[in-house]
Design an enzyme around this catalytic site. Structure first.
Site, PDB file in Angstrom:
ATOM      1  N   ARG A  23      85.423  98.628   4.887  1.00  0.00           N
ATOM      2  CA  ARG A  23      86.256  98.654   6.095  1.00  0.00           C
ATOM      3  C   ARG A  23      87.547  99.437   5.886  1.00  0.00           C
ATOM      4  O   ARG A  23      88.586  99.091   6.454  1.00  0.00           O
ATOM      5  CB  ARG A  23      86.594  97.228   6.566  1.00  0.00           C
ATOM      6  CG  ARG A  23      85.437  96.486   7.187  1.00  0.00           C
ATOM      7  CD  ARG A  23      85.154  97.028   8.588  1.00  0.00           C
ATOM      8  NE  ARG A  23      84.109  96.241   9.233  1.00  0.00           N
ATOM      9  CZ  ARG A  23      84.350  95.227  10.062  1.00  0.00           C
ATOM     10  NH1 ARG A  23      85.582  94.914  10.380  1.00  0.00           N
ATOM     11  NH2 ARG A  23      83.355  94.573  10.585  1.00  0.00           N
ATOM     12  N   ARG A  27      91.440  98.738  11.962  1.00  0.00           N
ATOM     13  CA  ARG A  27      92.631  98.367  12.738  1.00  0.00           C
ATOM     14  C   ARG A  27      93.903  98.181  11.926  1.00  0.00           C
ATOM     15  O   ARG A  27      94.986  98.106  12.496  1.00  0.00           O
ATOM     16  CB  ARG A  27      92.336  97.093  13.541  1.00  0.00           C
ATOM     17  CG  ARG A  27      91.429  97.347  14.720  1.00  0.00           C
ATOM     18  CD  ARG A  27      90.890  96.050  15.266  1.00  0.00           C
ATOM     19  NE  ARG A  27      90.126  95.361  14.228  1.00  0.00           N
ATOM     20  CZ  ARG A  27      89.314  94.333  14.445  1.00  0.00           C
ATOM     21  NH1 ARG A  27      89.187  93.842  15.647  1.00  0.00           N
ATOM     22  NH2 ARG A  27      88.649  93.788  13.461  1.00  0.00           N
ATOM     23  N   ARG A  36      91.651 104.149  18.965  1.00  0.00           N
ATOM     24  CA  ARG A  36      90.929 103.021  19.551  1.00  0.00           C
ATOM     25  C   ARG A  36      91.458 102.719  20.951  1.00  0.00           C
ATOM     26  O   ARG A  36      90.689 102.465  21.882  1.00  0.00           O
ATOM     27  CB  ARG A  36      91.107 101.805  18.634  1.00  0.00           C
ATOM     28  CG  ARG A  36      90.536 100.510  19.144  1.00  0.00           C
ATOM     29  CD  ARG A  36      89.056 100.446  18.861  1.00  0.00           C
ATOM     30  NE  ARG A  36      88.583  99.090  18.946  1.00  0.00           N
ATOM     31  CZ  ARG A  36      88.215  98.484  20.066  1.00  0.00           C
ATOM     32  NH1 ARG A  36      88.266  99.132  21.200  1.00  0.00           N
ATOM     33  NH2 ARG A  36      87.775  97.256  20.039  1.00  0.00           N
ATOM     34  N   ASP A  73      78.599 100.964  12.829  1.00  0.00           N
ATOM     35  CA  ASP A  73      78.500  99.514  12.689  1.00  0.00           C
ATOM     36  C   ASP A  73      77.051  99.126  12.443  1.00  0.00           C
ATOM     37  O   ASP A  73      76.132  99.848  12.849  1.00  0.00           O
ATOM     38  CB  ASP A  73      79.015  98.801  13.942  1.00  0.00           C
ATOM     39  CG  ASP A  73      79.334  97.345  13.636  1.00  0.00           C
ATOM     40  OD1 ASP A  73      80.422  97.064  13.113  1.00  0.00           O
ATOM     41  OD2 ASP A  73      78.471  96.484  13.881  1.00  0.00           O
ATOM     42  N   TYR A 149      72.442  88.151  14.088  1.00  0.00           N
ATOM     43  CA  TYR A 149      73.141  88.544  15.323  1.00  0.00           C
ATOM     44  C   TYR A 149      72.168  88.629  16.499  1.00  0.00           C
ATOM     45  O   TYR A 149      72.497  88.253  17.621  1.00  0.00           O
ATOM     46  CB  TYR A 149      73.858  89.888  15.132  1.00  0.00           C
ATOM     47  CG  TYR A 149      75.049  89.787  14.198  1.00  0.00           C
ATOM     48  CD1 TYR A 149      76.301  89.395  14.686  1.00  0.00           C
ATOM     49  CD2 TYR A 149      74.920  90.050  12.843  1.00  0.00           C
ATOM     50  CE1 TYR A 149      77.392  89.275  13.831  1.00  0.00           C
ATOM     51  CE2 TYR A 149      76.009  89.942  11.983  1.00  0.00           C
ATOM     52  CZ  TYR A 149      77.238  89.550  12.483  1.00  0.00           C
ATOM     53  OH  TYR A 149      78.306  89.422  11.637  1.00  0.00           O
TER      54      TYR A 149
HETATM   55  O1  CP3 Z   1      85.193 101.563   7.236  1.00  0.00           O
HETATM   56  C1  CP3 Z   1      84.048 101.081   7.129  1.00  0.00           C
HETATM   57  O2  CP3 Z   1      83.758 100.190   6.304  1.00  0.00           O
HETATM   58  C2  CP3 Z   1      82.920 101.687   7.946  1.00  0.00           C
HETATM   59  C3  CP3 Z   1      82.636 101.090   9.183  1.00  0.00           C
HETATM   60  C4  CP3 Z   1      82.063  99.678   9.322  1.00  0.00           C
HETATM   61  C5  CP3 Z   1      82.366  98.870  10.424  1.00  0.00           C
HETATM   62  N1  CP3 Z   1      81.570  97.766  10.376  1.00  0.00           N
HETATM   63  C6  CP3 Z   1      83.356  99.199  11.460  1.00  0.00           C
HETATM   64  C7  CP3 Z   1      83.864  98.150  12.362  1.00  0.00           C
HETATM   65  C8  CP3 Z   1      81.099  99.007   8.546  1.00  0.00           C
HETATM   66  C9  CP3 Z   1      80.467  99.399   7.219  1.00  0.00           C
HETATM   67  C10 CP3 Z   1      80.796  97.792   9.238  1.00  0.00           C
HETATM   68  C11 CP3 Z   1      79.795  96.826   8.777  1.00  0.00           C
HETATM   69  C12 CP3 Z   1      79.633  95.551   9.497  1.00  0.00           C
HETATM   70  N2  CP3 Z   1      79.752  95.311  10.841  1.00  0.00           N
HETATM   71  C13 CP3 Z   1      79.206  94.344   8.875  1.00  0.00           C
HETATM   72  C14 CP3 Z   1      78.849  94.195   7.414  1.00  0.00           C
HETATM   73  C15 CP3 Z   1      80.033  94.173   6.523  1.00  0.00           C
HETATM   74  C16 CP3 Z   1      80.914  92.949   6.694  1.00  0.00           C
HETATM   75  O3  CP3 Z   1      82.088  93.164   7.066  1.00  0.00           O
HETATM   76  O4  CP3 Z   1      80.437  91.855   6.456  1.00  0.00           O
HETATM   77  C17 CP3 Z   1      79.136  93.358   9.867  1.00  0.00           C
HETATM   78  C18 CP3 Z   1      78.753  91.910   9.677  1.00  0.00           C
HETATM   79  C19 CP3 Z   1      79.480  93.979  11.118  1.00  0.00           C
HETATM   80  C20 CP3 Z   1      79.468  93.359  12.465  1.00  0.00           C
HETATM   81  C21 CP3 Z   1      80.780  93.418  13.145  1.00  0.00           C
HETATM   82  N3  CP3 Z   1      81.402  94.585  13.542  1.00  0.00           N
HETATM   83  C22 CP3 Z   1      81.590  92.338  13.539  1.00  0.00           C
HETATM   84  C23 CP3 Z   1      81.262  90.871  13.287  1.00  0.00           C
HETATM   85  C24 CP3 Z   1      82.710  92.875  14.176  1.00  0.00           C
HETATM   86  C25 CP3 Z   1      83.811  92.101  14.869  1.00  0.00           C
HETATM   87  C26 CP3 Z   1      84.802  91.570  13.899  1.00  0.00           C
HETATM   88  C27 CP3 Z   1      85.847  92.594  13.611  1.00  0.00           C
HETATM   89  O5  CP3 Z   1      86.185  92.783  12.447  1.00  0.00           O
HETATM   90  O6  CP3 Z   1      86.333  93.184  14.580  1.00  0.00           O
HETATM   91  C28 CP3 Z   1      82.601  94.292  14.143  1.00  0.00           C
HETATM   92  C29 CP3 Z   1      83.567  95.281  14.687  1.00  0.00           C
HETATM   93  C30 CP3 Z   1      83.977  96.424  13.815  1.00  0.00           C
HETATM   94  N4  CP3 Z   1      83.154  97.137  12.984  1.00  0.00           N
HETATM   95  C31 CP3 Z   1      85.278  96.999  13.749  1.00  0.00           C
HETATM   96  C32 CP3 Z   1      85.213  98.075  12.854  1.00  0.00           C
HETATM   97  C33 CP3 Z   1      86.311  99.036  12.484  1.00  0.00           C
HETATM   98  C34 CP3 Z   1      86.474  96.575  14.568  1.00  0.00           C
HETATM   99  C35 CP3 Z   1      86.325  97.163  15.915  1.00  0.00           C
HETATM  100  C36 CP3 Z   1      87.624  97.313  16.650  1.00  0.00           C
HETATM  101  O7  CP3 Z   1      88.275  98.354  16.495  1.00  0.00           O
HETATM  102  O8  CP3 Z   1      87.950  96.409  17.415  1.00  0.00           O
END
Ligand code: CP3
Length: 345
Positions: A23, A27, A36, A73, A149
């Site tokens: 990640r 944000r 964003r 994602d 999910y």
């Molecule tokens: O920078 C990176 O690592 C690359 C991008 C990336 C994202 N999600 C961007 C993201 C990667 C590799 C993921 C993987 C992901 N997504 C996982 C597995 C890794 C982990 O963290 O366990 C999972 C379970 C998800 C599912 C997911 N995506 C959730 C549950 C959420 C909401 C919670 C949150 O953190 O906002 C997301 C949203 C998400 N994915 C964001 C980002 C940058 C935030 C979105 C925003 O800008 O609001």
């Protein structure tokens, strides 16, 4: 010269570990929040190649990490399979479109890859724009984690509904896992064809299953994915992240054939050094992301402990889970500087 991250994934022990953070785009960066706010919807960022490229490169410019991870994602896969996904502010993902939680979708490869075409275009653009020496990582969610999910329709932590489904109707649940295994293979293959040099399989919720379920729904699909991907792309490197696998980390590493395992925060570094690195398995991890919020000597001391314990390699410095939104960006700079100053000899 081969990129440091790829050398470690080939089993080499370097003088200092390459570093990237799960990640790393997100944000906690003001430059991310600006884009964003302009785009509005998170998935629109993922499906707009110029935006996905820009956001992928932001942390590379700021910190000079050794790897970029595609901005996307894990939930683009159910979205492309026809189970529509939305991200709701302060709540997380919501998935719609299955008539009931027992419905298993059909896999239409053309429709699936067509929906995800902008993601592969982003991979091509990122690859062109990356500085020399920085590796490009593609990724997908592992079938079990994506299934949680899809079945529950939203994020959660205990996944009782999915475990009930898996344990009570293993044949039907197996069809969902098989569908996701096939979709994951196509999704990763397309990223690799577009330029990804390594891929990571995120099994964020692997720790929710008892051992037989873990072997059936996490290890076996990962083994299959690794087998097919490596037969199509012999040079690709694969990182597995069976978060929460505990004492089964070694079995996962040996039985799936991944090139490295990403360790969650709870895994003992001493144990990983002897049981994994000592048996030739490359590891990635596993700083507690909360220490990156705290900073100061608490952060430095733990970074030093990890360097001392895992530094002999093969090792990629990373977190035990993703960066938290409230992380001060200067703490990330502090971390990178400390790892970069260190040397094994
Ligand atoms: O920078 C990176 O690592 C690359 C991008 C990336 C994202 N999600 C961007 C993201 C990667 C590799 C993921 C993987 C992901 N997504 C996982 C597995 C890794 C982990 O963290 O366990 C999972 C379970 C998800 C599912 C997911 N995506 C959730 C549950 C959420 C909401 C919670 C949150 O953190 O906002 C997301 C949203 C998400 N994915 C964001 C980002 C940058 C935030 C979105 C925003 O800008 O609001």
């Amino acid at each position: 010269m081969t990129k440091p991250l790829l050398r470690v994934l080939a089993g080499e022990k370097l003088n200092r570990p390459p570093i990237w953070l799960m990640r790393q785009a997100g944000r906690y960066l003001t430059e991310y929040r600006q884009i964003r706010a302009k785009v509005g919807r998170f998935l629109d960022m993922c499906y707009t190649p110029d935006i996905a490229t820009e956001v992928t490169l932001q942390p590379i410019r700021r910190y000079g990490f050794d790897a970029a991870i595609l901005f996307s994602d894990i939930l683009v896969v159910p979205d492309a399979l026809g189970q529509h996904v939305r991200f709701i502010e302060n709540e997380g993902p919501v998935l719609l479109g299955l008539k009931d939680d027992r419905e298993v979708l059909e896999f239409d490869s053309d429709r699936f890859l067509g929906h995800l075409a902008p993601v592969y275009q982003a991979v091509r653009q990122i690859k062109k724009a990356l500085p020399a020496g920085v590796a490009l990582i593609g990724f997908a969610g592992a079938p079990w984690t994506v299934a949680t999910y899809m079945v529950e329709g939203r994020g959660g932590t205990d996944h009782i509904e999915t475990r009930m489904f898996a344990y009570s109707e293993p044949l039907l649940f197996g069809r969902l896992i098989d569908l996701l295994t096939e979709a994951t293979i196509e999704h990763l293959s397309a990223q690799i064809a577009a330029g990804a040099e390594a891929v990571q399989l995120f099994d964020t919720w692997a720790g929710a299953l008892a051992e037989p379920g873990f072997r059936q729904w996490c290890v076996e699909p990962a083994r299959r994915i690794v087998e097919v991907i490596k037969s199509r792309h012999p040079d690709i490197r694969i990182i597995g992240f069976p978060r929460g696998a505990g004492s089964l980390y070694a079995a996962y590493a040996m039985e799936t054939g991944v090139d490295a395992v990403s360790l969650d925060t709870t895994v003992s570094a001493n144990w990983a050094s002897s049981a994994l690195q000592g048996r030739g398995i490359a590891v990635q991890g596993n700083l507690d992301p909360v220490l990156l919020i705290v900073g100061g000597t608490a952060l430095d001391d733990e970074v030093d402990r990890l360097l001392a314990t895992l530094g002999a390699g093969p090792w990629i410095f990373n977190l035990g889970h993703g960066i938290q939104q409230v992380t001060p960006p200067e703490h990330v700079a502090q971390l990178v500087e400390r790892v970069r100053r260190w040397s094994r000899s």
